[in-house]
Every structure is written in structure tokens, then in C-alpha cells.
Design a protein around this motif. Structure first.
Motif: not given
Length: 426
Positions: A102, A106-107, A110-111, A113-114, A178
Motif C-alpha cells: 500500500s 493506493q492509500a 482506498q480512503i 473509497g471509504e 486515515r
């Protein structure tokens, strides 16, 4: 013989210039690492100066190799930049390939998306008749990543030094990133009952986001004067630009030299230039745009709406009514490709979906397939573009697929018909 001698001398000069570039990069990297022992602000400045020096050296090399050596320059520049960045306060933004896989790009995905999932959760858990989603506030959150990374970098730093975590974005660092994101970007919602008619009412669900400034976070996190000084340095425009580069911005649709060569190697040697450009343009979105039912874009280049949470308004999909990152559907992807390749003068299908695109094509057989032709599912429920052939001579298709939630390259499984767009002159 004279031509051969000139060629040999050019090659020798190229080799000498190429050899010197890494040496300059190493010296600059060492200077940057040494600066890290000074104050945080001085280290940051030294890093930027070293990086700028590497870029300037590479530009000189580009001028020296203008007669065909630019691919080598690109490789040297990348190596220089990586070496410098790893030795600088920005080293923490390089993933450990042997770790959890990660990295910062990518992070971020991902975040993001969250963040979108949280909006959808609020929507699902709150009874309402009308959704009022503050798209401007949501966009501000997604545009706030450079500030988030600056605050995160300072939080991982020791007072008077550089940010830690040079071995990559570990699980612990990902959790901290995050935490910083959600501390800086907070979603709020409330419902409002409004009259609908004489004796009726309806519930409006308002969803918005509040973005905190880096300075507010410095106070909230109790940064020392040293950390505040480093934060202010990292918030300067030149560093914001560098952060955006480290994020791996999908707004840069440029294909690398290696990518272009790999794509062209999969195409027939006698393929027309207009078809080559269609394929290269299609590959610009590979893996970069979410699938969004009803998603269209008549924008040259990157569409700033992509990735922004929006409610799926088009009927006929299980996703209708849900909030998802905006992107393209299959026909929208094909539209974007032909619109961009024509400089905005041609819309294949003239604004319709896959079926309309099919009507502006001439039927052909699979044996006649040429990269740039269109392929369709039964009843035109999906569309893609022939983008080349694999090592076995099998047709390869590039398309925006709902199952992959992105632009992907696959075989022809599912595609039953093929047709040639009237756009091509041959």
C-alpha cells in the motif's frame, strides 16, 4: 564513413552525459541527507533544491540527446528523482514493495473509497425522500489531499528533523494517514421536513463536508514551533506540486515511453495513424476511471468530475439511486476516446449509448478485426474497442467494465459482434 564517425561521436557524448547524470544525482542526494540533520525547514529547502538541481541536469541532458536519446533521459531522470526523494523528507511516500503493497497513491484511492462509502451509509441509514448532496464540499475534500499529506508528514516527523517511515507506508502509517484525513475532512448530515403539498410533507437529507485547514490541525495536534515551521514550508506551492506528483495524480494522462512501446508492439505494423491514436488514447484511461452507470464526458483530457461522489441518476441499473465515484459507463468511455482523438469534433453514436454507436458502424467479421474497431455484447448491452492481439493472435478488448469498476483490457469473452466505425477513412 563521415556519417558513421559522427554517429559514433554522438553515441560517445551521449554515454558520457548519461554517466554524469547519476553521479550528480548521488551528490545531490548525499547533500540532501546531510541537510536532514539540520532544522526541518532547512532540510526541506535542501531537498527541494536538490530535486530542482536534478531536474535542471536532466533538462540539459535532454538537450544533448535531442537526436533520439530521450528515452534514456526519462529513465535517468526517474532514477535521479527516486534517489533524491528517498533520501529527503519525502522518502516516506515510497511504498515498500515487500510490505503490505500500500503506497500513497493506493492509500489515497482506498480512503477516497471509504469517504464515498460513508456518504452512501448515511444515505441508506437515514430515511428521506430527497437527497441534497453538497458536491462542492465533497470536491473540496477530494482536492484537499496535498494538505492532508503535509499534515501527515509533519505528524510523523521528529522535532527538528525529517518525517519518518522511509521504509514505506506501513500498516501503522496507513492508519495514521486515515486518522489525519478524517480529522481534517468531516462529513455532516441532517434532515429537514418540508411541505410537499397542502397536506403532505417530504424529508430532505442534507449531506455536506467540513474541511479543516492545516493551521487548524497544527493547533489541534499541538504541533511544536519546529513542526509548525516545517508545515508552513511544506504548504508552499512548490511543495504542493510535488505532493501532487507523489500522490500519482490520475489527471496526468501521459503514457510512459515503455507503455507506448508495449502498446505499439501489440499493433499491426501497417495500422493507420488514426487507429493508433485511438488505441493510445483509450489506454490513457486504463485503470484510472470508475465505472458509473450513465456516466458520460465530453471533456478533452481529464474530467475533474471523475472520482467525485455522485448519485447514480440513470434508471435501469442495480446501482441506480446509490452514491458512487463519478466515472464512465461503457459507451461513455468510447465516446470520450473518439471525442478526444478528434479534438472535440466527433461524438460517435451522436450522444446515444452503445446501440446508437453500433448504428454508426459497418458490420464486419471477427476475421476482419483491426485495432480500433468496436465490439458489442448481445443486444448492444456493452461496448468495447479492439486494442490489439495477444501472443496467440487472439483479439484484445479495452472497455469500461462494471464488473471491474474500471477501464480494463480483456479477451473477447462476452462480445458477440464486431463493427467498423464510419469515423475511419479506411
Amino acid at each position: 564513413m563521415k556519417a558513421a564517425d559522427r554517429s559514433a561521436r554522438t553515441a560517445q557524448k551521449t554515454a558520457q552525459a548519461t554517466a554524469k547524470a547519476p553521479q550528480r544525482a548521488v551528490k545531490a542526494a548525499r547533500a540532501t541527507a546531510k541537510a536532514g540533520a539540520a532544522t526541518a525547514r532547512e532540510a526541506a529547502k535542501a531537498s527541494l533544491a536538490a530535486i530542482k538541481g536534478a531536474v535542471a541536469a536532466a533538462q540539459e541532458l535532454i538537450a544533448a540527446l535531442a537526436a533520439g536519446g530521450w528515452a534514456v533521459v526519462a529513465v535517468v531522470l526517474v532514477l535521479c528523482m527516486v534517489g533524491l526523494l528517498i533520501a529527503s523528507p519525502f522518502g516516506l511516500f515510497f511504498s515498500n514493495a515487500e510490505g503490505n503493497g500500500s503506497g500513497i497513491p493506493q492509500a489515497v484511492a482506498q480512503i477516497n473509497g471509504e469517504f464515498t462509502a460513508r456518504i452512501e451509509q448515511i444515505k441508506e441509514e437515514t430515511p428521506h425522500d430527497i437527497l441534497d448532496l453538497d458536491n462542492d464540499a465533497v470536491t473540496a475534500v477530494l482536492d484537499n489531499w496535498c494538505n492532508v499529506l503535509a499534515v501527515y508528514a509533519v505528524r510523523t516527523s521528529a522535532d527538528g528533523g525529517s518525517p519518518s517511515g522511509l521504509d514505506g507506508l506501513t500498516a501503522e502509517n496507513l492508519a495514521l494517514l486515515r486518522e489525519v484525513f478524517w480529522d481534517m475532512n468531516q462529513i455532516s448530515s441532517f434532515t429537514e421536513t418540508v411541505p410537499k403539498g397542502e397536506d403532505e410533507t417530504e424529508i430532505v437529507l442534507h449531506i455536506t463536508a467540513v474541511v479543516k485547514t492545516p493551521q487548524e490541525m497544527a493547533v489541534e495536534y499541538g504541533f511544536t514551533d519546529e513542526r509548525k515551521e516545517l508545515l508552513e514550508e511544506l504548504l508552499k506551492p512548490e511543495y504542493q506540486e510535488l505532493f501532487q506528483t507523489l500522490i500519482g495524480s490520475t489527471q496526468d494522462l501521459t503514457l510512459s515511453v515503455e507503455q507506448v512501446q508495449e502498446i505499439l508492439d501489440s499493433l499491426p505494423d501497417d495500422l493507420s495513424e488514426e487507429r493508433r491514436q485511438v488505441i493510445l488514447t483509450a489506454y490513457q484511461l486504463l485503470g484510472k476511471v470508475n465505472y458509473f452507470w450513465g456516466g458520460k464526458s465530453l471533456v478533452l483530457g481529464w474530467d475533474s468530475r471523475w472520482g467525485t461522489p455522485k448519485e447514480v441518476w440513470a434508471a435501469g441499473s442495480p446501482s441506480t439511486g446509490t452514491v458512487r465515484p463519478y466515472g464512465l459507463d461503457c459507451s461513455g468511455f468510447v465516446d470520450w476516446v473518439f471525442y478526444n482523438i478528434s479534438g472535440g469534433s466527433y461524438i460517435i453514436g451522436h450522444g446515444g449509448g452503445a446501440h446508437m454507436q453500433h448504428t454508426y458502424c459497418t458490420p464486419i467479421t471477427w476475421a476482419e478485426a483491426i485495432p480500433g474497431d468496436l465490439v458489442f455484447y448481445p443486444e448492444d448491452t456493452h461496448v468495447g474497442i479492439v486494442c490489439g492481439f495477444d501472443s496467440g493472435g487472439n483479439v484484445q478488448i479495452i472497455h469500461c467494465a462494471s464488473g471491474a469498476n474500471n477501464v480494463v483490457v480483456t479477451g473477447k469473452s462476452g462480445f458477440t459482434t464486431i463493427a467498423r466505425p464510419s469515423y475511419y477513412t479506411s
